[in-house]
Write a protein that holds these residues in place. Structure first.
Motif, PDB file in Angstrom:
ATOM      1  N   MET A   1      35.952  38.669  25.927  1.00  0.00           N
ATOM      2  CA  MET A   1      35.178  39.618  26.735  1.00  0.00           C
ATOM      3  C   MET A   1      35.129  40.971  26.021  1.00  0.00           C
ATOM      4  O   MET A   1      36.159  41.548  25.687  1.00  0.00           O
ATOM      5  N   THR A   2      33.941  41.466  25.782  1.00  0.00           N
ATOM      6  CA  THR A   2      33.801  42.751  25.088  1.00  0.00           C
ATOM      7  C   THR A   2      34.002  43.910  26.059  1.00  0.00           C
ATOM      8  O   THR A   2      33.993  43.714  27.277  1.00  0.00           O
ATOM      9  N   GLN A   3      34.166  45.098  25.524  1.00  0.00           N
ATOM     10  CA  GLN A   3      34.342  46.285  26.359  1.00  0.00           C
ATOM     11  C   GLN A   3      33.131  46.476  27.273  1.00  0.00           C
ATOM     12  O   GLN A   3      33.264  46.825  28.440  1.00  0.00           O
TER      13      GLN A   3
ATOM     14  N   GLU B   1      33.185  46.636  31.327  1.00  0.00           N
ATOM     15  CA  GLU B   1      32.669  47.789  32.069  1.00  0.00           C
ATOM     16  C   GLU B   1      31.497  47.382  32.974  1.00  0.00           C
ATOM     17  O   GLU B   1      31.280  47.977  34.017  1.00  0.00           O
ATOM     18  N   GLY B   2      30.742  46.354  32.566  1.00  0.00           N
ATOM     19  CA  GLY B   2      29.587  45.899  33.338  1.00  0.00           C
ATOM     20  C   GLY B   2      29.962  45.282  34.673  1.00  0.00           C
ATOM     21  O   GLY B   2      29.126  45.109  35.554  1.00  0.00           O
ATOM     22  N   ALA B   3      31.240  44.944  34.836  1.00  0.00           N
ATOM     23  CA  ALA B   3      31.706  44.352  36.086  1.00  0.00           C
ATOM     24  C   ALA B   3      31.835  45.404  37.183  1.00  0.00           C
ATOM     25  O   ALA B   3      31.974  45.081  38.352  1.00  0.00           O
ATOM     26  N   VAL B   4      31.769  46.666  36.783  1.00  0.00           N
ATOM     27  CA  VAL B   4      31.976  47.769  37.724  1.00  0.00           C
ATOM     28  C   VAL B   4      30.655  48.473  38.034  1.00  0.00           C
ATOM     29  O   VAL B   4      29.949  48.893  37.134  1.00  0.00           O
TER      30      VAL B   4
ATOM     31  N   GLU C   1      36.914  52.361  51.573  1.00  0.00           N
ATOM     32  CA  GLU C   1      35.976  51.683  52.463  1.00  0.00           C
ATOM     33  C   GLU C   1      36.000  50.186  52.195  1.00  0.00           C
ATOM     34  O   GLU C   1      36.648  49.709  51.274  1.00  0.00           O
ATOM     35  N   ASN C   2      35.250  49.476  53.017  1.00  0.00           N
ATOM     36  CA  ASN C   2      35.203  48.027  52.914  1.00  0.00           C
ATOM     37  C   ASN C   2      34.362  47.568  51.725  1.00  0.00           C
ATOM     38  O   ASN C   2      33.217  47.167  51.876  1.00  0.00           O
ATOM     39  N   ARG C   3      34.960  47.659  50.528  1.00  0.00           N
ATOM     40  CA  ARG C   3      34.275  47.211  49.319  1.00  0.00           C
ATOM     41  C   ARG C   3      35.278  46.462  48.467  1.00  0.00           C
ATOM     42  O   ARG C   3      36.473  46.750  48.529  1.00  0.00           O
ATOM     43  N   PHE C   4      34.782  45.517  47.682  1.00  0.00           N
ATOM     44  CA  PHE C   4      35.688  44.749  46.832  1.00  0.00           C
ATOM     45  C   PHE C   4      35.907  45.521  45.537  1.00  0.00           C
ATOM     46  O   PHE C   4      34.971  45.816  44.813  1.00  0.00           O
ATOM     47  N   VAL C   5      37.176  45.830  45.264  1.00  0.00           N
ATOM     48  CA  VAL C   5      37.495  46.650  44.099  1.00  0.00           C
ATOM     49  C   VAL C   5      38.298  45.883  43.053  1.00  0.00           C
ATOM     50  O   VAL C   5      39.021  44.928  43.364  1.00  0.00           O
ATOM     51  N   ILE C   6      38.156  46.316  41.812  1.00  0.00           N
ATOM     52  CA  ILE C   6      38.855  45.703  40.688  1.00  0.00           C
ATOM     53  C   ILE C   6      39.467  46.795  39.815  1.00  0.00           C
ATOM     54  O   ILE C   6      39.085  47.958  39.898  1.00  0.00           O
ATOM     55  N   GLY C   7      40.416  46.386  38.963  1.00  0.00           N
ATOM     56  CA  GLY C   7      41.041  47.305  38.023  1.00  0.00           C
ATOM     57  C   GLY C   7      42.409  47.777  38.486  1.00  0.00           C
ATOM     58  O   GLY C   7      42.773  47.620  39.644  1.00  0.00           O
ATOM     59  N   TYR C   8      43.199  48.319  37.548  1.00  0.00           N
ATOM     60  CA  TYR C   8      44.555  48.789  37.790  1.00  0.00           C
ATOM     61  C   TYR C   8      45.351  47.709  38.538  1.00  0.00           C
ATOM     62  O   TYR C   8      46.025  47.967  39.516  1.00  0.00           O
ATOM     63  N   GLY C   9      45.205  46.486  38.073  1.00  0.00           N
ATOM     64  CA  GLY C   9      45.941  45.364  38.661  1.00  0.00           C
ATOM     65  C   GLY C   9      45.108  44.482  39.557  1.00  0.00           C
ATOM     66  O   GLY C   9      45.386  43.296  39.718  1.00  0.00           O
ATOM     67  N   LEU C  10      44.066  45.040  40.150  1.00  0.00           N
ATOM     68  CA  LEU C  10      43.247  44.260  41.091  1.00  0.00           C
ATOM     69  C   LEU C  10      42.247  43.393  40.332  1.00  0.00           C
ATOM     70  O   LEU C  10      41.598  43.858  39.394  1.00  0.00           O
ATOM     71  N   ASP C  11      42.142  42.146  40.780  1.00  0.00           N
ATOM     72  CA  ASP C  11      41.303  41.198  40.054  1.00  0.00           C
ATOM     73  C   ASP C  11      40.125  40.695  40.867  1.00  0.00           C
ATOM     74  O   ASP C  11      40.099  40.799  42.100  1.00  0.00           O
TER      75      ASP C  11
ATOM     76  N   LEU D   1      41.368  46.982  33.639  1.00  0.00           N
ATOM     77  CA  LEU D   1      40.622  48.241  33.708  1.00  0.00           C
ATOM     78  C   LEU D   1      41.589  49.361  34.099  1.00  0.00           C
ATOM     79  O   LEU D   1      42.417  49.165  34.989  1.00  0.00           O
ATOM     80  N   PRO D   2      41.510  50.517  33.461  1.00  0.00           N
ATOM     81  CA  PRO D   2      42.489  51.584  33.729  1.00  0.00           C
ATOM     82  C   PRO D   2      42.216  52.388  35.000  1.00  0.00           C
ATOM     83  O   PRO D   2      42.990  53.262  35.351  1.00  0.00           O
ATOM     84  N   TYR D   3      41.096  52.095  35.663  1.00  0.00           N
ATOM     85  CA  TYR D   3      40.737  52.794  36.892  1.00  0.00           C
ATOM     86  C   TYR D   3      40.456  51.758  37.979  1.00  0.00           C
ATOM     87  O   TYR D   3      40.422  50.548  37.703  1.00  0.00           O
ATOM     88  N   VAL D   4      40.237  52.205  39.224  1.00  0.00           N
ATOM     89  CA  VAL D   4      39.817  51.300  40.297  1.00  0.00           C
ATOM     90  C   VAL D   4      38.310  51.474  40.471  1.00  0.00           C
ATOM     91  O   VAL D   4      37.829  52.585  40.685  1.00  0.00           O
ATOM     92  N   GLY D   5      37.587  50.357  40.348  1.00  0.00           N
ATOM     93  CA  GLY D   5      36.131  50.412  40.471  1.00  0.00           C
ATOM     94  C   GLY D   5      35.621  49.388  41.456  1.00  0.00           C
ATOM     95  O   GLY D   5      36.318  48.424  41.790  1.00  0.00           O
ATOM     96  N   VAL D   6      34.384  49.599  41.901  1.00  0.00           N
ATOM     97  CA  VAL D   6      33.751  48.658  42.826  1.00  0.00           C
ATOM     98  C   VAL D   6      33.143  47.518  42.011  1.00  0.00           C
ATOM     99  O   VAL D   6      32.470  47.756  41.009  1.00  0.00           O
ATOM    100  N   LEU D   7      33.419  46.287  42.458  1.00  0.00           N
ATOM    101  CA  LEU D   7      32.885  45.117  41.748  1.00  0.00           C
ATOM    102  C   LEU D   7      31.367  45.091  41.858  1.00  0.00           C
ATOM    103  O   LEU D   7      30.804  45.215  42.952  1.00  0.00           O
TER     104      LEU D   7
END
Ligand code: IMP
Ligand code: MG
Length: 186
Positions: free
Chosen positions: A1-3, A7-10, A153-163, A171-177
């Motif tokens: 998986m490229t950078q 990043e496109g997942a967020v 809020e009620n959103r699915f998030v990824i990063g900083y451990g969340l998958d 991912l080093p931050y928490v982002g919305v999928l």
């Protein structure tokens, strides 16, 4: 998986790296003050809490040990099946210990409410919860959370451990999928 793919997942960055580390430091200071004069046992809920717990522990100033539990209430999808089972149990006996359960995110509350009942039956001296994130709008069962990093809020998030389907924990931050990805898990 490229950078770029990563990043496109967020679709949107929700909590930046700096905000995460500042809040984790605050939580560590609060926990250190609350547990002064006591010894702490941090119990991480695998796998998502590992990243948060490692950072949090570096800000804890009382003697502490760690252990882990793995619990499953989810498949690869983004919705809860409501089924909770222990995949890996503790190695340490928690009887008469001051236990702080560390979790990545509280969604419906089903996982933690089961876990708290299960751990409470082992008679720890105290039992509290520390969650990096909480989604109050999704709560189905009330869970007493002592320490919260951020309410979201009620959103699915990824990063900083969340998958999402085991990916994007790095991912080093928490982002919305990105919505487009939820229909086609890996
Ligand atoms: P609960 O039992 O519904 O509270 O679910 C808690 C668990 O669901 C967490 O430990 C996560 O593993 C997972 N989860 C809930 N919401 C999210 C999310 O937005 N991103 C990633 N995992 C999530
Ligand atoms: Mg989890």
């Amino acid at each position: 998986m490229t950078q770029t793919e990563l990043e496109g997942a967020v679709s949107e960055i929700l909590i930046e790296r700096d905000a995460l580390s500042a809040r984790v430091a605050e939580l560590g200071a609060e926990i250190s003050a609350d547990y002064e004069g006591r010894e702490l046992l941090l119990i991480g809920v695998l796998k998502g809490a590992v990243f948060f717990m490692a950072d949090l522990m570096r800000h804890v100033r009382v003697p502490c040990e760690i252990d882990f539990m793995a619990i499953s209430s989810y498949g690869a999808a983004t919705d809860s099946s409501g089924v909770v089972r222990i995949l890996k149990d503790l190695e340490i006996n928690i009887r008469d210990r001051h236990v702080l359960v560390v979790e990545d995110v509280i969604d419906s509350g089903l996982t933690l409410s089961y876990l708290i009942r299960n751990l409470g039956a082992r008679e720890p001296a105290s039992l509290e919860i520390c969650a990096l994130l909480t989604k109050p709008g999704r709560r189905e069962i009330d869970v007493p959370v002592r320490y919260v990093g951020f309410e979201i809020e009620n959103r699915f998030v990824i990063g900083y451990g969340l998958d999402f389907a085991e990916r994007y924990r790095n991912l080093p931050y928490v982002g919305v999928l990105n919505e487009g990805l939820t229909s086609q898990p890996a």
